[in-house]
Design a protein around this motif. Structure first.
Motif, PDB file in Angstrom:
ATOM      1  N   GLU A  24       1.114  -1.144  -0.166  1.00  0.00           N
ATOM      2  CA  GLU A  24      -0.038   0.000  -0.008  1.00  0.00           C
ATOM      3  C   GLU A  24       0.806   1.246  -0.090  1.00  0.00           C
ATOM      4  O   GLU A  24       2.004   1.194   0.207  1.00  0.00           O
ATOM      5  CB  GLU A  24      -0.855   0.149   1.246  1.00  0.00           C
ATOM      6  CG  GLU A  24      -1.709  -1.042   1.181  1.00  0.00           C
ATOM      7  CD  GLU A  24      -2.647  -1.111   2.366  1.00  0.00           C
ATOM      8  OE1 GLU A  24      -2.539  -0.333   3.447  1.00  0.00           O
ATOM      9  OE2 GLU A  24      -3.683  -1.775   2.665  1.00  0.00           O
ATOM     10  N   PRO A  25       0.403   2.356  -0.657  1.00  0.00           N
ATOM     11  CA  PRO A  25       1.079   3.604  -0.554  1.00  0.00           C
ATOM     12  C   PRO A  25       1.437   4.048   1.143  1.00  0.00           C
ATOM     13  O   PRO A  25       0.960   3.822   1.732  1.00  0.00           O
ATOM     14  CB  PRO A  25       0.205   4.809  -1.197  1.00  0.00           C
ATOM     15  CG  PRO A  25      -0.946   3.891  -1.562  1.00  0.00           C
ATOM     16  CD  PRO A  25      -0.976   2.732  -1.161  1.00  0.00           C
ATOM     17  N   CYS A  26       2.748   4.695   0.954  1.00  0.00           N
ATOM     18  CA  CYS A  26       3.103   5.090   2.029  1.00  0.00           C
ATOM     19  C   CYS A  26       2.076   6.410   2.936  1.00  0.00           C
ATOM     20  O   CYS A  26       1.793   7.061   1.948  1.00  0.00           O
ATOM     21  CB  CYS A  26       4.576   5.968   1.894  1.00  0.00           C
ATOM     22  SG  CYS A  26       5.053   6.987   3.566  1.00  0.00           S
ATOM     23  N   PRO A  27       1.688   6.082   4.006  1.00  0.00           N
ATOM     24  CA  PRO A  27       0.718   7.058   4.626  1.00  0.00           C
ATOM     25  C   PRO A  27       1.264   8.616   4.578  1.00  0.00           C
ATOM     26  O   PRO A  27       0.377   9.441   4.698  1.00  0.00           O
ATOM     27  CB  PRO A  27       0.594   6.610   6.031  1.00  0.00           C
ATOM     28  CG  PRO A  27       1.687   5.882   6.364  1.00  0.00           C
ATOM     29  CD  PRO A  27       2.137   5.113   5.080  1.00  0.00           C
ATOM     30  N   ARG A  46       7.317  -3.803  10.554  1.00  0.00           N
ATOM     31  CA  ARG A  46       7.546  -2.422  10.131  1.00  0.00           C
ATOM     32  C   ARG A  46       8.164  -2.300   8.668  1.00  0.00           C
ATOM     33  O   ARG A  46       9.018  -3.195   8.378  1.00  0.00           O
ATOM     34  CB  ARG A  46       8.480  -1.614  11.092  1.00  0.00           C
ATOM     35  CG  ARG A  46       8.680  -0.324  10.964  1.00  0.00           C
ATOM     36  CD  ARG A  46       9.530   0.451  11.670  1.00  0.00           C
ATOM     37  NE  ARG A  46       9.559   0.541  13.248  1.00  0.00           N
ATOM     38  CZ  ARG A  46       9.944  -0.234  14.235  1.00  0.00           C
ATOM     39  NH1 ARG A  46      10.890  -1.019  13.816  1.00  0.00           N
ATOM     40  NH2 ARG A  46       9.396   0.039  15.334  1.00  0.00           N
ATOM     41  N   TYR A  47       7.782  -1.289   8.016  1.00  0.00           N
ATOM     42  CA  TYR A  47       8.285  -1.032   6.547  1.00  0.00           C
ATOM     43  C   TYR A  47       8.905   0.428   6.708  1.00  0.00           C
ATOM     44  O   TYR A  47       8.618   1.171   7.515  1.00  0.00           O
ATOM     45  CB  TYR A  47       7.077  -1.169   5.663  1.00  0.00           C
ATOM     46  CG  TYR A  47       6.506  -2.390   5.532  1.00  0.00           C
ATOM     47  CD1 TYR A  47       6.838  -3.354   4.695  1.00  0.00           C
ATOM     48  CD2 TYR A  47       5.239  -2.669   6.396  1.00  0.00           C
ATOM     49  CE1 TYR A  47       6.358  -4.543   4.648  1.00  0.00           C
ATOM     50  CE2 TYR A  47       4.698  -3.910   6.297  1.00  0.00           C
ATOM     51  CZ  TYR A  47       5.152  -4.669   5.637  1.00  0.00           C
ATOM     52  OH  TYR A  47       4.486  -6.289   5.609  1.00  0.00           O
ATOM     53  N   ARG A  48       9.797   0.671   5.630  1.00  0.00           N
ATOM     54  CA  ARG A  48      10.443   1.874   5.508  1.00  0.00           C
ATOM     55  C   ARG A  48      10.203   2.442   4.062  1.00  0.00           C
ATOM     56  O   ARG A  48      10.347   1.465   3.218  1.00  0.00           O
ATOM     57  CB  ARG A  48      12.099   1.733   5.695  1.00  0.00           C
ATOM     58  CG  ARG A  48      12.781   3.064   5.566  1.00  0.00           C
ATOM     59  CD  ARG A  48      14.103   2.787   5.903  1.00  0.00           C
ATOM     60  NE  ARG A  48      14.965   4.137   5.864  1.00  0.00           N
ATOM     61  CZ  ARG A  48      15.236   4.748   4.656  1.00  0.00           C
ATOM     62  NH1 ARG A  48      15.400   3.982   3.702  1.00  0.00           N
ATOM     63  NH2 ARG A  48      16.023   5.680   4.730  1.00  0.00           N
ATOM     64  N   CYS A  49       9.651   3.512   3.994  1.00  0.00           N
ATOM     65  CA  CYS A  49       9.455   3.986   2.374  1.00  0.00           C
ATOM     66  C   CYS A  49      10.603   4.243   1.791  1.00  0.00           C
ATOM     67  O   CYS A  49      11.560   5.149   2.398  1.00  0.00           O
ATOM     68  CB  CYS A  49       8.470   5.266   2.863  1.00  0.00           C
ATOM     69  SG  CYS A  49       8.098   6.122   1.211  1.00  0.00           S
ATOM     70  N   ARG A  50      10.864   3.951   0.707  1.00  0.00           N
ATOM     71  CA  ARG A  50      12.026   4.361  -0.281  1.00  0.00           C
ATOM     72  C   ARG A  50      11.954   5.740  -0.698  1.00  0.00           C
ATOM     73  O   ARG A  50      13.026   6.166  -1.121  1.00  0.00           O
ATOM     74  CB  ARG A  50      12.022   3.300  -1.469  1.00  0.00           C
ATOM     75  CG  ARG A  50      12.040   1.759  -1.060  1.00  0.00           C
ATOM     76  CD  ARG A  50      12.452   1.138  -2.231  1.00  0.00           C
ATOM     77  NE  ARG A  50      12.697  -0.321  -1.821  1.00  0.00           N
ATOM     78  CZ  ARG A  50      13.783  -1.023  -1.455  1.00  0.00           C
ATOM     79  NH1 ARG A  50      15.022  -0.095  -1.832  1.00  0.00           N
ATOM     80  NH2 ARG A  50      14.127  -2.343  -1.235  1.00  0.00           N
ATOM     81  N   TYR A  56       6.766   2.768   8.782  1.00  0.00           N
ATOM     82  CA  TYR A  56       5.336   2.505   9.138  1.00  0.00           C
ATOM     83  C   TYR A  56       5.053   1.086   9.257  1.00  0.00           C
ATOM     84  O   TYR A  56       5.670   0.176   8.815  1.00  0.00           O
ATOM     85  CB  TYR A  56       4.295   3.227   8.020  1.00  0.00           C
ATOM     86  CG  TYR A  56       4.268   2.773   6.641  1.00  0.00           C
ATOM     87  CD1 TYR A  56       3.542   1.700   6.310  1.00  0.00           C
ATOM     88  CD2 TYR A  56       5.565   3.440   5.928  1.00  0.00           C
ATOM     89  CE1 TYR A  56       3.731   1.233   4.954  1.00  0.00           C
ATOM     90  CE2 TYR A  56       5.572   2.679   4.425  1.00  0.00           C
ATOM     91  CZ  TYR A  56       4.749   1.904   3.995  1.00  0.00           C
ATOM     92  OH  TYR A  56       4.735   1.554   2.936  1.00  0.00           O
ATOM     93  N   SER A  57       3.638   0.914   9.600  1.00  0.00           N
ATOM     94  CA  SER A  57       3.266  -0.557   9.713  1.00  0.00           C
ATOM     95  C   SER A  57       1.900  -0.782   9.555  1.00  0.00           C
ATOM     96  O   SER A  57       1.205   0.295   8.952  1.00  0.00           O
ATOM     97  CB  SER A  57       3.330  -0.940  11.189  1.00  0.00           C
ATOM     98  OG  SER A  57       2.352  -0.465  12.231  1.00  0.00           O
ATOM     99  N   GLY A  58       1.271  -1.835   9.612  1.00  0.00           N
ATOM    100  CA  GLY A  58      -0.045  -1.874   9.090  1.00  0.00           C
ATOM    101  C   GLY A  58      -1.076  -1.194   9.737  1.00  0.00           C
ATOM    102  O   GLY A  58      -2.248  -1.002   9.415  1.00  0.00           O
ATOM    103  N   ARG A  59      -0.593  -0.789  11.097  1.00  0.00           N
ATOM    104  CA  ARG A  59      -1.696   0.218  12.100  1.00  0.00           C
ATOM    105  C   ARG A  59      -1.460   1.469  11.786  1.00  0.00           C
ATOM    106  O   ARG A  59      -2.317   2.435  12.240  1.00  0.00           O
ATOM    107  CB  ARG A  59      -1.518  -0.329  13.482  1.00  0.00           C
ATOM    108  CG  ARG A  59      -1.746  -1.677  13.808  1.00  0.00           C
ATOM    109  CD  ARG A  59      -1.957  -1.648  15.477  1.00  0.00           C
ATOM    110  NE  ARG A  59      -0.606  -1.487  16.012  1.00  0.00           N
ATOM    111  CZ  ARG A  59      -0.412  -1.277  17.345  1.00  0.00           C
ATOM    112  NH1 ARG A  59      -1.403  -1.010  18.057  1.00  0.00           N
ATOM    113  NH2 ARG A  59       0.677  -1.141  17.887  1.00  0.00           N
TER     114      ARG A  59
END
Length: 271
Positions: A24-27, A46-50, A56-59
C-alpha cells in the motif's frame, strides 16, 4: 507467557499483518515502494518508505494505531461484538489484567468507529436517559507548565484528579462543569447509542434526541424537560418514569431499565 496469551497475541498480529500484506502507499508521501524494516515492540512488521524514508506498519494511520496491546484490544472487541452479552468493564479488565479506564476507552473507541459507518435506527419503545462522567485530563500539560514556570503560568482553575486522593480534597456535591453529560438511548430490539453532549441545556438534549425518534415511536424517560419538549413537538407518545420504588415502571411495560443499565456500565469512568 501462557498458551492462551500467545494465541491472542499471534491472532491480533496476524489480523494487522493482513491489512499490510498488499503493498500500500506510504501514509506520509503516497509512494508504493517500501522495504521491510524490522518489527515494532509488539512484534508487528515495520516498513520503510523508499521515497521519504519514514517507517510505518499496518496500523499506521488507523484509529487503533497507537494502542500498545493490540492482542488485548482484539479480545475487548470480540467481547463487545460477540453473540453473548458483553461483560462488565470491571470484570473484563480484571480478566485481562488491565486498568478499568483502559478497557472503557477502548470500548468508546469501538463505538466511535461503529458510529462512523452506520446510522442507529430506533423503533418501537425507545428509552432515553442521561448520565455524567468526569472530564478526561489525559495528555493535559496545564499543571506541568505551571510547576515548570510558576511566575509566568498561572495555576489552573481545576485540581488534578489525583489530588482528590493524595491531598484529601473533597468532590463537589452534585454536578459541575467538569462532568460531561452523555445521552444514552436504547430500544427493545437491542439498538443503542452513547452520545456525548456539549452541555446540560434542554435545547442541546432536544437537538440530539429529535433525529433519533421516528413518528410512531413511544418515548420513555425521566422528568428532564428536554424529553417532554421533543415528544410534544414531534407528536410522539411519551411515558414519564421516576427513580423511586413504585414509579420506575408505568403501565406495566414502560421503563428505562435498558438505558439505566448502559449508564451503570459507564459510571465512574473517564471521557
Amino acid at each position: 507467557m501462557t498458551l492462551m496469551n500467545l494465541r491472542q497475541k499471534t491472532g491480533a498480529i496476524s489480523e494487522i499483518e493482513a491489512r499490510a500484506s498488499h503493498e500500500e502507499p506510504c501514509p506520509s508521501c503516497g509512494i508504493e515502494h517500501r522495504q521491510k524494516w524490522g518489527k515494532t515492540r509488539t512484534g508487528i512488521q515495520r516498513y520503510r518508505c523508499r521515497g521519504c524514508g519514514k517507517t510505518y506498519s499496518g496500523r499506521t494511520g488507523s484509529v487503533v494505531g497507537r494502542i500498545h496491546r493490540p492482542d488485548l484490544f482484539m479480545v475487548v472487541l470480540r467481547d463487545m461484538l460477540g453473540t453473548s452479552a458483553p461483560q462488565s468493564v470491571r470484570k473484563l479488565a480484571g480478566q485481562l489484567g488491565l486498568n478499568k479506564y483502559t478497557v472503557w476507552r477502548w470500548r468508546m473507541l469501538v463505538f466511535s468507529i461503529i458510529d462512523r459507518g452506520e446510522d442507529t435506527a430506533f423503533s418501537g419503545i425507545i428509552e432515553a436517559d442521561e448520565t455524567h462522567q468526569r472530564e478526561s485530563r489525559k495528555g493535559s500539560r496545564e499543571w506541568v507548565r505551571h510547576f515548570a514556570d510558576r511566575q509566568n503560568v498561572p495555576q489552573p482553575p481545576r485540581p488534578r484528579w489525583e489530588d482528590f486522593t493524595t491531598q484529601g480534597l473533597k468532590m463537589m456535591r452534585g454536578l459541575s462543569k467538569w462532568q460531561l453529560p452523555i445521552l444514552t438511548v436504547a430500544d427493545r430490539s437491542g439498538a443503542r447509542l452513547f452520545q456525548r453532549l456539549p452541555d446540560r441545556q434542554s435545547a442541546t438534549l432536544e437537538r440530539a434526541l429529535k433525529p433519533l425518534l421516528p413518528q410512531d415511536a413511544v418515548l420513555c424517560s425521566d422528568g428532564a424537560s428536554g424529553y417532554a419538549t421533543v415528544a410534544a413537538n414531534g407528536g410522539i407518545e411519551h411515558f414519564l418514569v421516576g427513580s423511586k420504588p413504585g414509579t420506575r415502571v408505568t403501565a406495566g411495560c414502560y421503563h428505562i431499565q435498558k438505558a439505566l443499565l448502559q449508564n451503570s456500565d459507564c459510571r465512574g469512568f473517564t471521557l
